[in-house]
Design a protein around this motif. Structure first.
Motif, short mmCIF file in Angstrom:
data_model
loop_
_atom_site.label_atom_id
_atom_site.label_comp_id
_atom_site.label_asym_id
_atom_site.label_seq_id
_atom_site.Cartn_x
_atom_site.Cartn_y
_atom_site.Cartn_z
N ALA A 194 89.28 -21.17 46.80
CA ALA A 194 88.55 -21.44 48.05
C ALA A 194 88.44 -22.94 48.31
O ALA A 194 88.58 -23.40 49.45
N GLU A 195 88.22 -23.71 47.26
CA GLU A 195 88.12 -25.17 47.40
C GLU A 195 89.46 -25.78 47.82
O GLU A 195 89.52 -26.67 48.66
N ASN A 196 90.54 -25.25 47.26
CA ASN A 196 91.87 -25.81 47.53
C ASN A 196 92.42 -25.41 48.90
O ASN A 196 93.19 -26.17 49.51
N THR A 197 92.07 -24.22 49.35
CA THR A 197 92.65 -23.70 50.60
C THR A 197 91.71 -23.80 51.79
O THR A 197 92.16 -23.74 52.94
N GLY A 198 90.41 -23.90 51.51
CA GLY A 198 89.43 -23.88 52.60
C GLY A 198 89.18 -22.49 53.13
O GLY A 198 88.43 -22.31 54.11
N ILE A 199 89.78 -21.50 52.50
CA ILE A 199 89.60 -20.10 52.91
C ILE A 199 88.57 -19.45 51.99
O ILE A 199 88.71 -19.48 50.77
N GLN A 200 87.56 -18.86 52.57
CA GLN A 200 86.50 -18.25 51.79
C GLN A 200 87.00 -17.10 50.93
O GLN A 200 87.73 -16.23 51.40
N GLY A 201 86.63 -17.11 49.66
CA GLY A 201 86.95 -16.00 48.78
C GLY A 201 86.02 -14.82 49.05
O GLY A 201 84.86 -15.02 49.40
N ARG A 202 86.55 -13.62 48.88
CA ARG A 202 85.74 -12.43 49.16
C ARG A 202 85.90 -11.39 48.04
O ARG A 202 87.01 -11.04 47.66
N ILE A 203 84.76 -10.93 47.56
CA ILE A 203 84.72 -9.87 46.55
C ILE A 203 84.09 -8.65 47.19
O ILE A 203 83.05 -8.75 47.85
N ILE A 204 84.71 -7.50 47.00
CA ILE A 204 84.19 -6.25 47.57
C ILE A 204 83.99 -5.25 46.46
O ILE A 204 84.92 -4.91 45.73
N VAL A 261 82.51 -18.45 48.17
CA VAL A 261 82.93 -17.09 47.80
C VAL A 261 81.78 -16.14 48.13
O VAL A 261 80.62 -16.45 47.82
N THR A 262 82.09 -15.03 48.74
CA THR A 262 81.08 -14.03 49.07
C THR A 262 81.34 -12.75 48.28
O THR A 262 82.45 -12.51 47.80
N ILE A 263 80.31 -11.93 48.17
CA ILE A 263 80.47 -10.62 47.56
C ILE A 263 79.60 -9.62 48.32
O ILE A 263 78.44 -9.91 48.63
N ASN A 264 80.18 -8.48 48.66
CA ASN A 264 79.46 -7.43 49.37
C ASN A 264 79.83 -6.07 48.77
O ASN A 264 80.85 -5.93 48.08
N ALA A 265 78.99 -5.09 49.04
CA ALA A 265 79.25 -3.72 48.60
C ALA A 265 79.52 -2.85 49.83
O ALA A 265 78.99 -3.11 50.91
N ILE A 266 80.33 -1.84 49.64
CA ILE A 266 80.65 -0.96 50.77
C ILE A 266 80.61 0.51 50.36
O ILE A 266 80.81 0.86 49.19
N HIS A 267 80.33 1.36 51.34
CA HIS A 267 80.47 2.81 51.19
C HIS A 267 81.67 3.22 52.02
O HIS A 267 81.67 3.06 53.25
N PRO A 268 82.73 3.73 51.37
CA PRO A 268 83.95 4.06 52.13
C PRO A 268 83.85 5.34 52.95
O PRO A 268 84.67 5.58 53.82
N GLY A 269 82.83 6.14 52.66
CA GLY A 269 82.75 7.46 53.28
C GLY A 269 83.24 8.51 52.30
O GLY A 269 83.79 8.19 51.24
N THR A 305 86.61 -1.38 53.59
CA THR A 305 87.09 -2.36 52.61
C THR A 305 87.92 -3.44 53.30
O THR A 305 87.71 -4.64 53.08
N CYS A 306 88.86 -3.01 54.14
CA CYS A 306 89.74 -3.97 54.83
C CYS A 306 88.94 -4.83 55.81
O CYS A 306 89.22 -6.04 55.95
#
Length: 360
Positions: A194-204, A261-269, A305-306
């Motif tokens: 994330a630091e090198n690219t400037g794109i936020q990392g995402r954990i699901i 970097v962010t992290i979130n939880a999901i319910h796929p159904g 998720t996507c």
């Protein structure tokens, strides 16, 4: 998974039936929510229960630079395989992390048939084994690749009490502990990327609505990893609650460190499978039609998720819970920050103890 699917379908049918009954008694809100789900009416994000992963990733609000790398656990079948297919189709480099290498390679071949230029790697991992997780991380990190997306998707449901090689109840070890350790070992790489690219990392973290079945007085760490008074459905629900609490506490820590970097939880159904139709009689014919309307296709199951992984709408959003591609409420226990910190501390102590024992 047969028993779990049947239990979930029965409970979901009962849940929605009660909503309709209450609505008929003059409580319009439950009825409105039920009809919204059945009709697939879009929420604030512009998506709803009928949205597919293809539709989400076609939207202009999604981004997928060619150098983005995503690791997906349990991508050898079902929602995980569909997530891998769709993200690869959009140009992401995909790392299929799975236990069954034959299935993993079959998924890769199917992706290549649709997207011949897709960059898809297959690496072996057994999430119930700390040693296997360490080998996986060592192998991945040795490749020198960036890492922007980590999808903790793999899930296990076991009807009988089993233990991992670290003497931890198997469902808890696979669904929660394994993903906790995997995330810890890859987090530095994600922060660096994330630091090198400037794109936020995402954990699901892929969780489940059945996390809400867990009551506060039944959520005891020692009982969970020891398998005390084991019940397969309860163990699965507890592990899914732990996935949400993990996201909440790690989100707090990442924010404190100003990590991008962010992290979130999901319910796929609850996804429609052949198992449900094969057990139509167990659900009863009168409920089967209604139940079938509540279930999602695999592509609909992969959509949330996507969405969380790629949408600009989720930029900077962390420690939240999503369903049907919209942020929603989890249980009060899943929202308890003190419970999240306690689980984190207990988990860290257990993993460090087991790793020390393995080293001696």
């Amino acid at each position: 998974m047969i028993s779990l699917n049947i239990v979930i379908v029965k409970k979901v049918v009962t849940f929605f039936s009660l909503r309709i009954f209450k609505a008929a008694a003059g409580k319009a809100k439950p009825m409105k929510a039920t009809l919204k789900y059945l009709a697939g009416i879009a929420g604030p994000s512009g998506y709803g229960s009928k949205t597919t992963a293809e539709q989400v990733t076609q939207d202009s609000s999604c981004f997928y630079p060619s150098h983005l790398t995503a690791i997906i656990t349990g991508a050898t079948s079902g929602i995980g395989a569909e997530t891998a297919r769709v993200l690869a189709k959009r140009g992401l480099r995909i790392v299929i992390a799975g236990r069954d290498m034959k299935k993993a390679k079959e998924v890769r071949e199917n992706i290549w048939k649709e997207s011949p230029n897709a960059d898809v790697l297959v690496l072996e991992i057994d999430l119930s084994s700390f040693a296997s997780i360490q080998r996986f991380c060592s192998e991945f990190l040795s490749l020198g690749l960036p890492l922007s997306i980590l999808i903790n998707n793999a899930g296990l449901f076991s009807q009988k009490l089993e233990f991992s090689e670290e003497k931890v109840e198997m469902t808890f070890a696979t669904n929660y502990l394994g993903h906790y350790l995997l995330t810890e070992m890859l987090l530095e790489k994600m922060v660096e990327t994330a630091e090198n690219t400037g794109i936020q990392g995402r954990i699901i973290n892929v969780s489940s609505v059945i996390h809400s079945w867990v009551k506060r007085d039944g959520f005891c760490f020692n009982n969970m990893f020891n398998g005390t008074n084991y019940n397969g459905t309860r163990a699965y629900a507890q592990s899914k609650l732990a996935n949400i609490l993990h996201a909440k506490e790690l989100a707090r820590q990442l924010k404190a460190k100003n990590a991008n970097v962010t992290i979130n939880a999901i319910h796929p159904g609850i996804v429609k499978t052949g198992i449900i139709r094969a057990h139509k009689g167990l659900i009863t014919d009168s409920l089967f039609f209604f139940a079938s309307k509540l279930l999602k296709s695999t592509s609909q199951g992969a959509s949330t998720t996507c969405y969380v992984a790629l949408s600009s709408n989720t930029e900077g959003v962390s420690g939240k819970y999503f369903a049907d591609c919209n942020e929603c409420n989890s249980s009060s226990l899943a929202n308890d920050e003190s419970e999240a910190q306690k689980l984190w501390n207990n988990t860290r102590a257990l993993i460090q103890k087991r790793l020390r024992q393995a080293a001696t």
